[in-house]
Design a protein around this motif. Structure first.
Motif, PDB file in Angstrom:
ATOM      1  N   LYS A  19       0.814  -1.152  -0.051  1.00 41.45           N
ATOM      2  CA  LYS A  19       0.073   0.057   0.076  1.00 41.45           C
ATOM      3  C   LYS A  19       0.806   1.119   0.008  1.00 41.45           C
ATOM      4  N   CYS A  20       0.316   2.403  -0.655  1.00 41.85           N
ATOM      5  CA  CYS A  20       1.231   3.584  -0.585  1.00 41.85           C
ATOM      6  C   CYS A  20       1.193   4.030   0.941  1.00 41.85           C
ATOM      7  N   PRO A  21       2.345   4.707   1.153  1.00 42.31           N
ATOM      8  CA  PRO A  21       2.373   5.693   2.427  1.00 42.31           C
ATOM      9  C   PRO A  21       1.590   6.478   2.784  1.00 42.31           C
ATOM     10  N   CYS A  29      -4.949   5.552   1.514  1.00 41.61           N
ATOM     11  CA  CYS A  29      -3.496   4.815   1.185  1.00 41.61           C
ATOM     12  C   CYS A  29      -3.456   4.197  -0.476  1.00 41.61           C
ATOM     13  N   SER A  30      -4.557   4.510  -0.922  1.00 41.62           N
ATOM     14  CA  SER A  30      -4.788   4.007  -2.414  1.00 41.62           C
ATOM     15  C   SER A  30      -5.924   4.918  -2.929  1.00 41.62           C
TER      16      SER A  30
END
Length: 160
Positions: A19-21, A29-30
């Motif tokens: 997942k994105c930080p 987070c997405s």
């Protein structure tokens, strides 16, 4: 996903999806912006048949399976995300490519943490300015990011 398998087949097994930080607690987070918008136009020779096919392709289990198996597009039908036969099928080239299962990541994120993009009347203007001016000023001309973003905001304010 097909870009990975088509352009970097030798990288199979080397990539892990995460997942994105986030920068602040509570941020998404997405973003659910992938895929291709699909419509039936008024110019279609058989709008009913085209609409029926589109519904099958985008909403049925079989259609979504074909989209994932053939194109590698994340499917809209979130029920597929938790179906082991779908999400953990090692014969699927996209599941097999990565070190982890793509849909496990989406499930761990949860729908509440997947943001959406809202399109407004000025969206094309913003996109054009970012692509043609802001990115060039920052990446090519060395302009400070804050200054470039303020310039973008000023241009947007003028348009509204």
């Amino acid at each position: 996903m097909s870009r990975f398998t088509n352009y970097m087949p030798e990288e199979s097994g080397n990539w892990y999806i995460a997942k994105c930080p986030v920068f602040e607690a509570g941020q998404k987070c997405s973003v659910g912006i992938g895929g291709t918008g699909t419509v039936v136009t008024q110019q279609s020779a058989n709008t009913d048949l085209a609409a029926e096919f589109l519904c099958w392709a985008k909403m049925s289990d079989e259609g979504e399976q074909n989209i994932w198996d053939t194109l590698g597009f994340d499917v809209c039908n979130t029920a597929c995300w938790t179906d082991d036969a779908f999400a953990h099928d090692d014969s699927n080239q996209y599941n097999a490519y990565f070190r982890n299962y793509p849909y496990d990541v989406l499930n761990s994120i949860g729908m509440d943490n997947i943001g959406k993009i809202s399109v407004v009347a000025i969206s094309p203007t913003i996109n054009e300015y970012v692509c043609n001016t802001t990115l060039n000023e920052v990446l090519e001309d060395g302009m400070d990011v804050s200054d470039a973003l303020q310039e973008l905001q000023d241009a947007v304010d003028l348009e509204q």
